[in-house]
Design a protein around this motif. Structure first.
Motif, PDB file in Angstrom:
ATOM      1  N   LEU A   1     -19.700 -59.139 104.288  1.00 27.43           N
ATOM      2  CA  LEU A   1     -19.415 -58.962 105.706  1.00 27.43           C
ATOM      3  C   LEU A   1     -17.977 -58.478 105.881  1.00 27.43           C
ATOM      4  CD1 LEU A   1     -20.847 -59.432 108.434  1.00 27.43           C
ATOM      5  CD2 LEU A   1     -19.789 -61.699 108.485  1.00 27.43           C
ATOM      6  N   GLN A   2     -17.799 -57.467 106.710  1.00 28.17           N
ATOM      7  CA  GLN A   2     -16.462 -56.931 106.944  1.00 28.17           C
ATOM      8  C   GLN A   2     -15.573 -57.993 107.584  1.00 28.17           C
ATOM      9  OE1 GLN A   2     -15.200 -53.760 106.126  1.00 28.17           O
ATOM     10  NE2 GLN A   2     -17.073 -53.806 104.899  1.00 28.17           N
ATOM     11  N   ALA A   3     -14.303 -58.024 107.167  1.00 26.01           N
ATOM     12  CA  ALA A   3     -13.391 -59.067 107.631  1.00 26.01           C
ATOM     13  C   ALA A   3     -13.250 -59.064 109.144  1.00 26.01           C
ATOM     14  CB  ALA A   3     -12.025 -58.890 106.970  1.00 26.01           C
ATOM     15  N   TYR A   4     -13.238 -57.880 109.772  1.00 21.00           N
ATOM     16  CA  TYR A   4     -13.047 -57.831 111.219  1.00 21.00           C
ATOM     17  C   TYR A   4     -14.221 -58.478 111.955  1.00 21.00           C
ATOM     18  CZ  TYR A   4     -16.394 -54.005 111.974  1.00 21.00           C
ATOM     19  OH  TYR A   4     -17.546 -53.256 112.047  1.00 21.00           O
ATOM     20  N   GLU A   5     -15.409 -58.463 111.323  1.00 23.65           N
ATOM     21  CA  GLU A   5     -16.544 -59.145 111.937  1.00 23.65           C
ATOM     22  C   GLU A   5     -16.520 -60.637 111.611  1.00 23.65           C
ATOM     23  OE1 GLU A   5     -20.243 -56.208 112.620  1.00 23.65           O
ATOM     24  OE2 GLU A   5     -19.892 -56.677 110.494  1.00 23.65           O
ATOM     25  N   ARG A   6     -16.315 -60.975 110.360  1.00 24.31           N
ATOM     26  CA  ARG A   6     -16.378 -62.377 109.951  1.00 24.31           C
ATOM     27  C   ARG A   6     -15.318 -63.214 110.641  1.00 24.31           C
ATOM     28  NH1 ARG A   6     -15.641 -61.500 105.126  1.00 24.31           N
ATOM     29  NH2 ARG A   6     -13.451 -62.060 105.000  1.00 24.31           N
ATOM     30  N   THR A   7     -14.124 -62.642 110.887  1.00 22.13           N
ATOM     31  CA  THR A   7     -13.031 -63.410 111.486  1.00 22.13           C
ATOM     32  C   THR A   7     -12.980 -63.282 113.000  1.00 22.13           C
ATOM     33  OG1 THR A   7     -11.470 -61.564 111.188  1.00 22.13           O
ATOM     34  CG2 THR A   7     -11.639 -63.188 109.399  1.00 22.13           C
ATOM     35  N   SER A   8     -13.886 -62.547 113.602  1.00 25.64           N
ATOM     36  CA  SER A   8     -13.899 -62.441 115.063  1.00 25.64           C
ATOM     37  C   SER A   8     -14.234 -63.802 115.661  1.00 25.64           C
ATOM     38  CB  SER A   8     -14.917 -61.397 115.520  1.00 25.64           C
ATOM     39  OG  SER A   8     -16.240 -61.863 115.304  1.00 25.64           O
ATOM     40  N   PRO A   9     -13.697 -64.114 116.855  1.00 27.72           N
ATOM     41  CA  PRO A   9     -13.974 -65.430 117.459  1.00 27.72           C
ATOM     42  C   PRO A   9     -15.460 -65.720 117.607  1.00 27.72           C
ATOM     43  CG  PRO A   9     -12.151 -64.366 118.601  1.00 27.72           C
ATOM     44  CD  PRO A   9     -12.706 -63.344 117.648  1.00 27.72           C
ATOM     45  N   ALA A  10     -16.262 -64.733 117.973  1.00 29.09           N
ATOM     46  CA  ALA A  10     -17.683 -64.984 118.189  1.00 29.09           C
ATOM     47  C   ALA A  10     -18.391 -65.367 116.895  1.00 29.09           C
ATOM     48  CB  ALA A  10     -18.341 -63.758 118.818  1.00 29.09           C
ATOM     49  N   VAL A  11     -18.077 -64.674 115.797  1.00 29.26           N
ATOM     50  CA  VAL A  11     -18.742 -64.965 114.523  1.00 29.26           C
ATOM     51  C   VAL A  11     -18.233 -66.279 113.949  1.00 29.26           C
ATOM     52  CG1 VAL A  11     -19.169 -64.119 112.181  1.00 29.26           C
ATOM     53  CG2 VAL A  11     -19.162 -62.521 114.115  1.00 29.26           C
ATOM     54  N   ARG A  12     -16.936 -66.539 114.078  1.00 30.59           N
ATOM     55  CA  ARG A  12     -16.416 -67.847 113.667  1.00 30.59           C
ATOM     56  C   ARG A  12     -17.089 -68.962 114.449  1.00 30.59           C
ATOM     57  NH1 ARG A  12     -11.088 -68.310 115.343  1.00 30.59           N
ATOM     58  NH2 ARG A  12     -11.228 -70.433 114.517  1.00 30.59           N
ATOM     59  N   ALA A  13     -17.244 -68.765 115.746  1.00 33.11           N
ATOM     60  CA  ALA A  13     -17.887 -69.785 116.570  1.00 33.11           C
ATOM     61  C   ALA A  13     -19.329 -70.002 116.139  1.00 33.11           C
ATOM     62  CB  ALA A  13     -17.822 -69.388 118.044  1.00 33.11           C
ATOM     63  N   ALA A  14     -20.051 -68.915 115.840  1.00 33.20           N
ATOM     64  CA  ALA A  14     -21.448 -69.050 115.420  1.00 33.20           C
ATOM     65  C   ALA A  14     -21.547 -69.881 114.142  1.00 33.20           C
ATOM     66  CB  ALA A  14     -22.069 -67.676 115.209  1.00 33.20           C
ATOM     67  N   ALA A  15     -20.651 -69.617 113.175  1.00 36.79           N
ATOM     68  CA  ALA A  15     -20.678 -70.380 111.926  1.00 36.79           C
ATOM     69  C   ALA A  15     -20.345 -71.844 112.171  1.00 36.79           C
ATOM     70  CB  ALA A  15     -19.700 -69.760 110.925  1.00 36.79           C
ATOM     71  N   GLU A  16     -19.374 -72.104 113.039  1.00 39.15           N
ATOM     72  CA  GLU A  16     -19.013 -73.492 113.327  1.00 39.15           C
ATOM     73  C   GLU A  16     -20.128 -74.201 114.086  1.00 39.15           C
ATOM     74  OE1 GLU A  16     -15.217 -74.001 115.145  1.00 39.15           O
ATOM     75  OE2 GLU A  16     -14.109 -73.241 113.400  1.00 39.15           O
ATOM     76  N   MET A  17     -20.791 -73.500 114.996  1.00 33.57           N
ATOM     77  CA  MET A  17     -21.925 -74.111 115.700  1.00 33.57           C
ATOM     78  C   MET A  17     -23.022 -74.501 114.725  1.00 33.57           C
ATOM     79  SD  MET A  17     -22.436 -71.750 119.086  1.00 33.57           S
ATOM     80  CE  MET A  17     -21.015 -70.905 119.740  1.00 33.57           C
ATOM     81  N   ALA A  18     -23.295 -73.626 113.769  1.00 37.01           N
ATOM     82  CA  ALA A  18     -24.300 -73.954 112.760  1.00 37.01           C
ATOM     83  C   ALA A  18     -23.894 -75.216 112.003  1.00 37.01           C
ATOM     84  CB  ALA A  18     -24.486 -72.785 111.792  1.00 37.01           C
ATOM     85  N   SER A  19     -22.615 -75.325 111.644  1.00 41.14           N
ATOM     86  CA  SER A  19     -22.137 -76.522 110.958  1.00 41.14           C
ATOM     87  C   SER A  19     -22.291 -77.757 111.830  1.00 41.14           C
ATOM     88  CB  SER A  19     -20.664 -76.349 110.568  1.00 41.14           C
ATOM     89  OG  SER A  19     -20.515 -75.336 109.606  1.00 41.14           O
TER      90      SER A  19
END
Length: 377
Positions: free
Chosen positions: A199-217
């Protein structure tokens, strides 16, 4: 004897899936654990009965088999650390000494050829895992895996401090640390490896993608706490999960705490599904695969939680569900009043957010847990 809670079917809008080679993967992890002698013979005998290979095959149902086996071996290794060192061993009450051991394991993960812990079986297993991470992942994925492992180690040392004192943290602190001590973040690089992309860093570190990963956790760890509460309450010694935290934070009964924990995870699940649909619509093919893997991870943990003997404990049967419901107890779009995670509700564009509501569909708020329909004493 603690009163027994009846856990109702949990809300899950995600369909189940599993890799067809799950039985072979499970057998492979059993052989790996025996080869590296992970944990004591008694602990290892328990872990290999927990269907960890099946769990991993649900996380990556259409992923590369060799990476699913790597993930399965790694999850068993994590339980070897968590159960052997933190939950059941003396180090679990000695945060300073535990930190020293985990720092040395971190060094092994960073630099496998370092002359350290040469006679330690967990270190030997970790060296093998790192070699396979390098084989199937990129250098950046390997570095992120080590960083996430360090976060996990740091969080279990925090937990050991509470175990030593017999104390219960506040809800905000517990929520923050649960994002890491559930070891969910360590799995995330393997979601990419399992499908052979980065996954490209600009996508993985975007607030929305970070939030999605944290929500899953959050969903995975809240579900784990809900489904394992019976096991922990009946076990000897200290236990810490969200139900105990909510009881302490709000002066709730166990039944009320269960209702509130379910409402919290339902509200986050509804938000996650809205964000998942948004990211699937606007993301790159790699991002679409990544968020799809997050959904598989959530459902895998749910299916494992209601079926694995790790949680169903035949010697101490529990009133946990055998299936799921498609109706949330709380679908409010309002943020949970937990500062560590309230920012999640800011990442969706306005058009993807439903109109605000005063409360959830059953009137559930953080301060007003409803009485559940049935419970046993």
């Amino acid at each position: 004897m603690p009163s027994e809670l009846i856990v109702p079917p949990l809300f899950s809008p995600i369909p189940p899936a599993i890799h067809p080679r799950h039985a072979c993967i499970d057998a492979g992890t059993t052989a790996w654990a025996e080869h590296f002698e992970i944990g004591s013979p008694e602990l290892r005998g328990r872990l290999v009965r927990h269907d960890i290979g099946t769990f991993s095959a649900r996380i990556l149902p259409d992923g590369r088999e060799e990476v699913i086996l790597l993930l399965s071996d790694f999850v068993l290794w994590l339980f070897g650390v968590d159960d052997g060192y933190c939950e059941e061993g003396e180090l679990g009450h000695l945060p300073g000494e535990l930190a020293g051991v985990l720092h040395r394991l971190t060094r092994v993960a960073q630099t496998p050829h370092t002359l350290m812990l040469d006679d330690d079986t967990l270190a030997a297993g970790l060296r093998d895992l790192r070699a396979r991470v390098d084989r199937y992942g990129t250098p950046d994925q390997a570095a992120r895996w080590v960083d996430a492992l360090r976060e996990y180690f740091f969080s279990v040392v925090w937990e050991a401090g509470h175990r030593r004192e017999g104390s219960v943290p506040g809800l905000n602190d517990y929520t923050l640390m649960r994002l890491y001590d559930g070891a969910t973040s360590v799995v995330l690089p393997m979601l990419e490896m399992g499908h052979g992309y980065e996954l490209q860093a600009y996508e993985r570190t975007s607030p929305a993608v970070r939030a999605a990963a944290e929500m899953a956790s959050f969903i995975i760890t809240w579900d784990n706490d809900i489904l394992s509460d019976h096991k922990e309450r009946h076990a000897a010694g200290y236990h810490l999960n969200v139900l105990r935290v909510l009881e302490s934070e709000h002066g709730l009964t166990a039944d009320e705490a269960l209702d509130l924990a379910i409402a919290q995870r339902d509200r986050v699940m509804c938000l996650f599904m809205r964000l998942y649909k948004h990211l699937t619509r606007v993301g790159s093919p790699q991002l679409r695969q990544y968020v799809a893997s997050l959904t598989h991870f959530i459902r895998a943990a749910q299916d494992w939680g209601i079926s694995s003997v790790r949680y169903t404990t035949p010697e101490n049967p529990a009133s946990i569900p055998t299936g799921f419901t498609d109706t949330p107890t709380d679908d409010s779009p309002e943020p949970l009043q937990i500062p560590a995670i309230s920012w999640w509700w800011e990442v969706l564009p306005e058009e993807a957010t439903p109109p605000p509501m005063a409360t959830g569909r059953h009137g559930l708020t953080l301060r007003e847990p409803k009485q559940r329909w049935s419970h046993a004493r």
